[in-house]
Design a protein around this motif. Structure first.
Motif, PDB file in Angstrom:
ATOM      1  N   ASN A  57      69.017   5.877  27.279  1.00 43.74           N
ATOM      2  CA  ASN A  57      69.159   5.995  25.823  1.00 43.74           C
ATOM      3  C   ASN A  57      69.717   4.725  25.199  1.00 43.74           C
ATOM      4  O   ASN A  57      69.469   4.450  24.014  1.00 43.74           O
ATOM      5  N   VAL A  58      70.500   3.963  25.985  1.00 39.09           N
ATOM      6  CA  VAL A  58      71.030   2.690  25.474  1.00 39.09           C
ATOM      7  C   VAL A  58      70.578   1.510  26.344  1.00 39.09           C
ATOM      8  O   VAL A  58      71.042   0.394  26.172  1.00 39.09           O
ATOM      9  N   ASN A  59      69.667   1.802  27.302  1.00 41.80           N
ATOM     10  CA  ASN A  59      69.156   0.767  28.212  1.00 41.80           C
ATOM     11  C   ASN A  59      70.302   0.125  29.003  1.00 41.80           C
ATOM     12  O   ASN A  59      70.399  -1.099  29.111  1.00 41.80           O
ATOM     13  N   LEU A  60      71.157   0.959  29.587  1.00 38.87           N
ATOM     14  CA  LEU A  60      72.301   0.494  30.369  1.00 38.87           C
ATOM     15  C   LEU A  60      71.882   0.268  31.820  1.00 38.87           C
ATOM     16  O   LEU A  60      71.404   1.183  32.486  1.00 38.87           O
ATOM     17  N   ALA A  61      72.060  -0.947  32.306  1.00 43.51           N
ATOM     18  CA  ALA A  61      71.603  -1.329  33.642  1.00 43.51           C
ATOM     19  C   ALA A  61      72.302  -0.524  34.731  1.00 43.51           C
ATOM     20  O   ALA A  61      73.522  -0.414  34.756  1.00 43.51           O
ATOM     21  N   MET A  62      71.500   0.009  35.635  1.00 41.06           N
ATOM     22  CA  MET A  62      72.003   0.749  36.789  1.00 41.06           C
ATOM     23  C   MET A  62      71.435   0.109  38.049  1.00 41.06           C
ATOM     24  O   MET A  62      70.222  -0.106  38.149  1.00 41.06           O
ATOM     25  N   VAL A  63      72.300  -0.220  39.002  1.00 41.76           N
ATOM     26  CA  VAL A  63      71.865  -0.739  40.296  1.00 41.76           C
ATOM     27  C   VAL A  63      72.402   0.199  41.362  1.00 41.76           C
ATOM     28  O   VAL A  63      73.608   0.269  41.589  1.00 41.76           O
ATOM     29  N   SER A  64      71.513   0.935  41.996  1.00 37.44           N
ATOM     30  CA  SER A  64      71.948   1.908  42.992  1.00 37.44           C
ATOM     31  C   SER A  64      72.033   1.284  44.375  1.00 37.44           C
ATOM     32  O   SER A  64      71.120   0.584  44.808  1.00 37.44           O
ATOM     33  N   PRO A  65      73.125   1.575  45.098  1.00 32.51           N
ATOM     34  CA  PRO A  65      73.238   1.117  46.466  1.00 32.51           C
ATOM     35  C   PRO A  65      72.585   2.060  47.464  1.00 32.51           C
ATOM     36  O   PRO A  65      72.417   1.703  48.629  1.00 32.51           O
ATOM     37  N   ALA A  66      72.203   3.274  47.021  1.00 31.88           N
ATOM     38  CA  ALA A  66      71.867   4.293  48.018  1.00 31.88           C
ATOM     39  C   ALA A  66      70.797   5.302  47.622  1.00 31.88           C
ATOM     40  O   ALA A  66      70.347   6.067  48.480  1.00 31.88           O
ATOM     41  N   ASN A  67      70.358   5.375  46.380  1.00 27.41           N
ATOM     42  CA  ASN A  67      69.406   6.415  45.968  1.00 27.41           C
ATOM     43  C   ASN A  67      68.022   6.154  46.531  1.00 27.41           C
ATOM     44  O   ASN A  67      67.422   5.120  46.261  1.00 27.41           O
ATOM     45  N   THR A  68      67.494   7.115  47.285  1.00 27.66           N
ATOM     46  CA  THR A  68      66.208   6.900  47.953  1.00 27.66           C
ATOM     47  C   THR A  68      65.073   7.775  47.415  1.00 27.66           C
ATOM     48  O   THR A  68      63.913   7.541  47.764  1.00 27.66           O
ATOM     49  N   GLN A  84      73.748  -4.722  26.095  1.00 32.22           N
ATOM     50  CA  GLN A  84      73.297  -3.926  27.243  1.00 32.22           C
ATOM     51  C   GLN A  84      71.836  -4.224  27.555  1.00 32.22           C
ATOM     52  O   GLN A  84      71.449  -4.357  28.721  1.00 32.22           O
ATOM     53  N   ASP A  85      71.041  -4.367  26.525  1.00 27.80           N
ATOM     54  CA  ASP A  85      69.623  -4.643  26.704  1.00 27.80           C
ATOM     55  C   ASP A  85      69.405  -5.994  27.385  1.00 27.80           C
ATOM     56  O   ASP A  85      68.540  -6.135  28.269  1.00 27.80           O
ATOM     57  N   GLN A  86      70.167  -7.013  27.002  1.00 28.30           N
ATOM     58  CA  GLN A  86      70.026  -8.331  27.605  1.00 28.30           C
ATOM     59  C   GLN A  86      70.411  -8.317  29.084  1.00 28.30           C
ATOM     60  O   GLN A  86      69.769  -8.970  29.908  1.00 28.30           O
ATOM     61  N   VAL A  87      71.459  -7.569  29.427  1.00 29.11           N
ATOM     62  CA  VAL A  87      71.867  -7.465  30.829  1.00 29.11           C
ATOM     63  C   VAL A  87      70.794  -6.747  31.639  1.00 29.11           C
ATOM     64  O   VAL A  87      70.446  -7.171  32.748  1.00 29.11           O
ATOM     65  N   THR A  88      70.249  -5.684  31.097  1.00 26.96           N
ATOM     66  CA  THR A  88      69.205  -4.923  31.789  1.00 26.96           C
ATOM     67  C   THR A  88      68.002  -5.797  32.117  1.00 26.96           C
ATOM     68  O   THR A  88      67.471  -5.760  33.238  1.00 26.96           O
ATOM     69  N   LYS A  89      67.571  -6.601  31.156  1.00 27.11           N
ATOM     70  CA  LYS A  89      66.422  -7.485  31.387  1.00 27.11           C
ATOM     71  C   LYS A  89      66.743  -8.546  32.440  1.00 27.11           C
ATOM     72  O   LYS A  89      65.897  -8.895  33.279  1.00 27.11           O
ATOM     73  N   ALA A  90      67.964  -9.068  32.403  1.00 31.96           N
ATOM     74  CA  ALA A  90      68.364 -10.100  33.358  1.00 31.96           C
ATOM     75  C   ALA A  90      68.455  -9.540  34.778  1.00 31.96           C
ATOM     76  O   ALA A  90      68.065 -10.200  35.739  1.00 31.96           O
ATOM     77  N   VAL A  91      68.950  -8.320  34.906  1.00 32.91           N
ATOM     78  CA  VAL A  91      69.059  -7.697  36.234  1.00 32.91           C
ATOM     79  C   VAL A  91      67.671  -7.476  36.835  1.00 32.91           C
ATOM     80  O   VAL A  91      67.421  -7.797  38.000  1.00 32.91           O
ATOM     81  N   ARG A  92      66.752  -6.962  36.049  1.00 34.81           N
ATOM     82  CA  ARG A  92      65.405  -6.682  36.556  1.00 34.81           C
ATOM     83  C   ARG A  92      64.693  -7.965  36.995  1.00 34.81           C
ATOM     84  O   ARG A  92      63.815  -7.937  37.879  1.00 34.81           O
ATOM     85  N   SER A  93      65.053  -9.095  36.425  1.00 32.59           N
ATOM     86  CA  SER A  93      64.382 -10.354  36.753  1.00 32.59           C
ATOM     87  C   SER A  93      64.870 -10.979  38.064  1.00 32.59           C
ATOM     88  O   SER A  93      64.344 -12.007  38.493  1.00 32.59           O
TER      89      SER A  93
END
Length: 398
Positions: free
Chosen positions: A125-136, A340-349
């Protein structure tokens, strides 16, 4: 008396002015730079707290190490650990709290796919970056959300890897499949079942148990009747360890194979000597197998007073991936606090990140193209177990 009051008043004003001046010049770090909070979300209470705590600690260690680096960018990092209790409803409540705080620019988590999926519906809803260490679970990234990423591999890799291992390495012809009815447990069990049957094996039974139960006599009596070569369990270590122990008590000789939900020192504590011979697939191998891993484990032990569970290092790498994305977003934003949006785009790259446990290159879905899978075995009742095989996840991805 009036002179004395005047003197005290002037002294108070002077002291206040000096104090404020000191803050303006950097005497108080909290008044310098922008505040950025990074959350970790994992089960910190309940039966899965051992792994959840280790993920939190790994993430915390990474953030602490890089705090000064971000201060030079005028960013004050704050760590915000959250307990989702391995409960989807609690996870959603935590996610709602996190998106309400605009200083939160990233989330390391979750541990359970069944918690991550509904929680990430809130993060998007706010495009907050999530990086999972374990979700399969496959559905974690298949929904195509820009903000959802994972550094581990998927169940449509994990299940087939276990099935191929059972057929080829263990020469199994029959399998009994048990799952815990969760998104994660049933998902990986179904992937195993499909691959095992497609490759010529016979699935002699398929049963669900309920997480939180402790007596599995009913399903194990069915296992004893059909005498399979292997028992595959899709689920977590609290129930899986009891199944292992009760299989031994019933003289069931089938080999036990589980997924990464069995990757915990608690297996040995619960199952005891019955854990000998148990196999499981995991994305996180014993960190002490490399020089860098051994050095990291010593650092972790010094900081937290105990040996790290295998997923602690994935919490550490996931946090560093997120912080690399944050750093890029800050720099791309003219060295100012990003959105939040800028961080999300940077993480995906991110491509070619070199962590202690894994290399990370995100594809368009947020899956890690560089993920690997290990098959581990308890050759003795001691954690961590031995790694007996390493598989490149990319070879299994569709």
């Amino acid at each position: 008396m009036k002179k004395k009051l005047l003197f005290l008043t002037m002294a108070t004003v002077l002291t206040t002015t000096i104090a404020m001046s000191g803050c303006a010049k950097g005497g108080n770090s909290s008044s310098n730079g922008a505040t950025v909070k990074i959350a970790s979300v994992s089960p910190l209470s309940g039966s899965q707290a051992a792994i959840g705590e280790s993920i939190k600690n790994g993430a915390k260690l990474a953030l602490t190490e890089r705090s000064d680096e971000f201060k030079k960018l005028n960013i004050n990092l704050q760590f915000s650990p959250q307990d989702d209790q391995a409960d989807p409803k609690v996870g959603v409540s935590v996610a709602q709290k996190l998106i309400a705080d605009k200083d939160v620019l990233g989330v390391v988590g979750h541990y359970n796919s069944g918690v991550a999926i509904p929680s990430s519906e809130i993060y998007k809803n706010v495009n907050l970056a999530m990086v999972s260490p374990a979700n399969t679970a496959v559905a974690v990234t298949e929904r195509g959300y820009e903000d959802v990423n994972r550094i581990c591999t998927r169940d449509d890799v994990q299940g087939p890897v276990a099935a191929d291992f059972a057929l080829s390495d263990l020469s199994a012809k029959t399998a009994f499949v048990i799952h815990d009815k969760t998104t994660y447990g049933q998902g990986v069990a179904d992937e195993f079942k499909k691959r095992f049957a497609d490759k010529g094996g016979t699935v002699a039974g398929y049963e669900g148990i309920t997480a939180g139960e402790s007596d599995f006599s009913g399903v194990l009596n069915k296992v004893a009747q059909v005498k399979p070569d292997v028992v595959y369990f899709g689920g977590m270590y609290p129930e899986g360890s009891l199944i292992i122990k009760q299989m031994k008590e019933k003289n069931i000789t089938a080999k036990f194979i589980g997924p990464d939900g069995m990757d915990s020192a608690e297996v040995v504590k619960i199952a005891g000597d019955s854990s000998k011979g148990v196999y499981y697939t995991t994305m996180a191998a014993d960190v002490s197998l490399t020089d860098a891993g051994r050095a990291w484990a010593e650092k972790y032990k010094k900081e937290f007073g105990n040996q790290p569970e295998n997923y602690a290092i994935y919490g550490y790498d996931a946090m560093n991936v997120l912080l690399d994305g944050l750093k890029k977003a800050v720099q791309d934003n003219g060295n100012k606090k990003p959105t939040q949006d800028q961080v999300t785009k940077a993480v995906r790259s991110i491509k070619g990140f070199k962590g202690v446990a894994t290399t990370v290159t995100f594809n368009s879905k947020g899956d890690n193209e560089d993920a690997v899978m290990f098959i581990s075995q308890f050759k003795e009742a001691k954690y961590p177990p031995s790694v007996i095989k390493t598989i490149t996840a990319k070879d299994y991805l569709k």
